[in-house]
Scaffold this motif. Structure first.
Motif, PDB file in Angstrom:
ATOM      1  N   LEU A 149      -3.229  -2.950   5.529  1.00  0.00           N
ATOM      2  CA  LEU A 149      -4.738  -3.437   6.050  1.00  0.00           C
ATOM      3  C   LEU A 149      -5.117  -4.448   5.408  1.00  0.00           C
ATOM      4  CD1 LEU A 149      -5.823   0.386   5.156  1.00  0.00           C
ATOM      5  CD2 LEU A 149      -4.947  -0.397   7.387  1.00  0.00           C
ATOM      6  N   ALA A 150      -5.860  -5.141   6.257  1.00  0.00           N
ATOM      7  CA  ALA A 150      -6.353  -6.574   5.730  1.00  0.00           C
ATOM      8  C   ALA A 150      -8.030  -6.272   5.619  1.00  0.00           C
ATOM      9  CB  ALA A 150      -6.376  -7.417   6.736  1.00  0.00           C
ATOM     10  N   GLN A 151      -8.516  -6.908   4.603  1.00  0.00           N
ATOM     11  CA  GLN A 151      -9.992  -6.703   4.193  1.00  0.00           C
ATOM     12  C   GLN A 151     -11.002  -7.455   5.269  1.00  0.00           C
ATOM     13  OE1 GLN A 151     -12.047  -9.067   0.864  1.00  0.00           O
ATOM     14  NE2 GLN A 151     -12.311  -6.823  -0.097  1.00  0.00           N
ATOM     15  N   TYR A 197     -11.406  -2.375   4.071  1.00  0.00           N
ATOM     16  CA  TYR A 197      -9.779  -2.598   4.467  1.00  0.00           C
ATOM     17  C   TYR A 197      -9.653  -1.766   5.800  1.00  0.00           C
ATOM     18  CZ  TYR A 197      -9.148  -4.635  -0.087  1.00  0.00           C
ATOM     19  OH  TYR A 197      -9.138  -5.352  -1.297  1.00  0.00           O
ATOM     20  N   GLN A 198      -9.031  -2.478   6.602  1.00  0.00           N
ATOM     21  CA  GLN A 198      -8.885  -2.038   8.183  1.00  0.00           C
ATOM     22  C   GLN A 198      -7.688  -2.871   8.797  1.00  0.00           C
ATOM     23  OE1 GLN A 198     -12.584  -3.430   9.798  1.00  0.00           O
ATOM     24  NE2 GLN A 198     -11.740  -5.365  10.432  1.00  0.00           N
ATOM     25  N   PRO A 199      -7.168  -2.110  10.113  1.00  0.00           N
ATOM     26  CA  PRO A 199      -5.991  -2.722  10.585  1.00  0.00           C
ATOM     27  C   PRO A 199      -6.168  -4.053  10.965  1.00  0.00           C
ATOM     28  CG  PRO A 199      -6.507  -0.467  11.495  1.00  0.00           C
ATOM     29  CD  PRO A 199      -7.633  -0.969  10.699  1.00  0.00           C
ATOM     30  N   VAL A 200      -5.292  -4.936  10.875  1.00  0.00           N
ATOM     31  CA  VAL A 200      -5.161  -6.304  11.594  1.00  0.00           C
ATOM     32  C   VAL A 200      -5.317  -5.985  12.909  1.00  0.00           C
ATOM     33  CG1 VAL A 200      -3.945  -8.353  12.185  1.00  0.00           C
ATOM     34  CG2 VAL A 200      -3.565  -7.084   9.801  1.00  0.00           C
ATOM     35  N   GLY A 201      -6.389  -6.936  13.544  1.00  0.00           N
ATOM     36  CA  GLY A 201      -6.813  -6.758  14.864  1.00  0.00           C
ATOM     37  C   GLY A 201      -8.361  -7.071  15.011  1.00  0.00           C
ATOM     38  N   ARG A 250       7.055  -5.999   1.731  1.00  0.00           N
ATOM     39  CA  ARG A 250       7.503  -5.111   0.561  1.00  0.00           C
ATOM     40  C   ARG A 250       7.025  -5.907  -0.716  1.00  0.00           C
ATOM     41  NH1 ARG A 250      12.283  -3.615   2.264  1.00  0.00           N
ATOM     42  NH2 ARG A 250      11.623  -1.852   3.252  1.00  0.00           N
ATOM     43  N   ASN A 251       7.276  -7.369  -0.655  1.00  0.00           N
ATOM     44  CA  ASN A 251       6.958  -8.147  -1.630  1.00  0.00           C
ATOM     45  C   ASN A 251       5.622  -8.253  -1.978  1.00  0.00           C
ATOM     46  OD1 ASN A 251       9.636  -9.049  -1.870  1.00  0.00           O
ATOM     47  ND2 ASN A 251       9.507 -10.746  -0.910  1.00  0.00           N
ATOM     48  N   LEU A 252       4.715  -8.008  -0.957  1.00  0.00           N
ATOM     49  CA  LEU A 252       3.176  -8.003  -1.194  1.00  0.00           C
ATOM     50  C   LEU A 252       2.764  -7.061  -1.902  1.00  0.00           C
ATOM     51  CD1 LEU A 252       1.966  -9.359   2.387  1.00  0.00           C
ATOM     52  CD2 LEU A 252       1.910 -10.650   0.247  1.00  0.00           C
ATOM     53  N   MET A 253       3.355  -5.641  -1.511  1.00  0.00           N
ATOM     54  CA  MET A 253       3.120  -4.506  -2.553  1.00  0.00           C
ATOM     55  C   MET A 253       3.249  -4.691  -3.844  1.00  0.00           C
ATOM     56  SD  MET A 253       5.115  -1.590  -0.412  1.00  0.00           S
ATOM     57  CE  MET A 253       4.759  -1.184   1.518  1.00  0.00           C
ATOM     58  N   LYS A 254       3.803  -5.710  -4.420  1.00  0.00           N
ATOM     59  CA  LYS A 254       4.045  -5.850  -5.910  1.00  0.00           C
ATOM     60  C   LYS A 254       3.011  -6.350  -6.500  1.00  0.00           C
ATOM     61  CE  LYS A 254       9.251  -6.245  -4.911  1.00  0.00           C
ATOM     62  NZ  LYS A 254      10.436  -7.160  -5.132  1.00  0.00           N
ATOM     63  N   SER A 255       2.274  -7.043  -5.838  1.00  0.00           N
ATOM     64  CA  SER A 255       1.110  -7.638  -6.308  1.00  0.00           C
ATOM     65  C   SER A 255      -0.237  -7.417  -5.614  1.00  0.00           C
ATOM     66  CB  SER A 255       1.241  -9.345  -6.369  1.00  0.00           C
ATOM     67  OG  SER A 255       1.428  -9.861  -5.138  1.00  0.00           O
ATOM     68  N   LYS A 256      -1.263  -7.173  -6.655  1.00  0.00           N
ATOM     69  CA  LYS A 256      -2.533  -6.897  -6.355  1.00  0.00           C
ATOM     70  C   LYS A 256      -3.441  -7.826  -5.582  1.00  0.00           C
ATOM     71  CE  LYS A 256      -3.259  -2.500  -8.660  1.00  0.00           C
ATOM     72  NZ  LYS A 256      -4.571  -1.735  -9.471  1.00  0.00           N
ATOM     73  N   SER A 257      -4.210  -7.711  -4.413  1.00  0.00           N
ATOM     74  CA  SER A 257      -4.816  -8.571  -3.888  1.00  0.00           C
ATOM     75  C   SER A 257      -6.159  -8.059  -3.221  1.00  0.00           C
ATOM     76  CB  SER A 257      -4.299  -9.423  -3.009  1.00  0.00           C
ATOM     77  OG  SER A 257      -5.228 -10.511  -2.321  1.00  0.00           O
ATOM     78  N   ASP A 258      -7.305  -8.709  -3.413  1.00  0.00           N
ATOM     79  CA  ASP A 258      -8.425  -8.163  -2.522  1.00  0.00           C
ATOM     80  C   ASP A 258      -8.273  -8.443  -1.015  1.00  0.00           C
ATOM     81  OD1 ASP A 258      -9.898  -7.652  -4.811  1.00  0.00           O
ATOM     82  OD2 ASP A 258     -10.825  -9.485  -4.860  1.00  0.00           O
ATOM     83  N   LYS A 259      -7.504  -9.159  -0.887  1.00  0.00           N
ATOM     84  CA  LYS A 259      -7.227  -9.547   0.721  1.00  0.00           C
ATOM     85  C   LYS A 259      -6.587  -8.427   1.597  1.00  0.00           C
ATOM     86  CE  LYS A 259      -6.697 -14.638   0.033  1.00  0.00           C
ATOM     87  NZ  LYS A 259      -5.932 -15.755   0.179  1.00  0.00           N
TER      88      LYS A 259
END
Length: 223
Positions: free
Chosen positions: A20-22, A29-33, A160-169
């Motif tokens: 989900l993207a902010q 957070y919501q689906p891309v689109g 999967r790499n993104l899962m390893k770091s937190k982000s507000d985005k």
């Protein structure tokens, strides 16, 4: 007048969780689109054949201009939906990359060149009845085409790499988190952090979709 909001939502699922993207507007957070765009030719057609007004609940600017967020007279609603399905003068299944590029690459979440091509398939359409919406205080018809991204092994690893770091985005949410709108029960923070339309992309809700066979081909876009 009926408020219509016609959109496409990407299902991006990795290791059982949904990407989900902010939202820049609600910060949830919501689906891309997002809302489908129509072109000048369609604006001209609607002006001459199906009178519509801009949605007075969403600010119209350069970003939201020609979004399928409009006000349509109830008597014209069926005609409007048929026209939406028929017209070539709008974003169509053949290329729905715009929102994907804006929300993932332009937002700096992933690199476009590293990601490569975008491949997806049409899963079906979620469409509500005409109901009074408590958010915008208006009778409305909501349409969302669900688009599933077909990730390559490399692309799957990028997410999967993104899962390893937190982000507000962005946020990777389980189905249960989405159904709870991100509310953390039995905690001091009961705020809802996930958009209330996000449940539409859940794989388990596929039986609610209509028009599943409208488009059968797999689409690949060179980004």
């Amino acid at each position: 007048m009926i408020r219509i909001s016609f959109a496409y939502l990407f299902r991006i699922k990795v290791d059982g969780k949904y990407f989900l993207a902010q939202s820049t507007r609600t910060k949830k957070y919501q689906p891309v689109g997002g809302a489908y765009k129509f072109y000048k030719e369609e604006a001209d057609y609607l002006r001459d054949n199906i009178p519509v007004e801009n949605d007075d609940r969403i600010l119209v600017n350069e970003i939201t201009k020609r979004d399928y967020r409009l006000l349509v007279k109830n008597r014209d609603l069926r005609k409007f939906v048929k026209r939406f399905d028929k017209t070539h003068y709008r974003e169509n299944i053949s290329d729905l990359s715009r929102e994907f590029v804006e929300e993932i690459f332009s937002a700096g979440i992933l690199d476009k060149n590293t990601f490569g091509t975008l491949t997806y398939k049409y899963c079906g359409r979620h469409m509500t009845d005409v109901m009074y919406g408590n958010v915008f205080k208006h009778y409305e018809l909501l349409l969302a085409d669900i688009i599933e991204v077909q990730l390559s092994n490399v692309q799957e690893q990028l997410f999967r790499n993104l899962m390893k770091s937190k982000s507000d985005k962005y946020y990777f949410a389980s189905a249960d988190e989405i159904k709870a709108l991100g509310v953390k029960y039995n905690s001091n923070n009961m705020a809802d952090t996930i958009g209330n339309h996000t449940y539409k992309i859940l794989s388990e809700n596929a039986d609610e979709l209509i028009m599943k066979n409208k488009y059968k081909e797999i689409i690949t876009i060179e980004l």
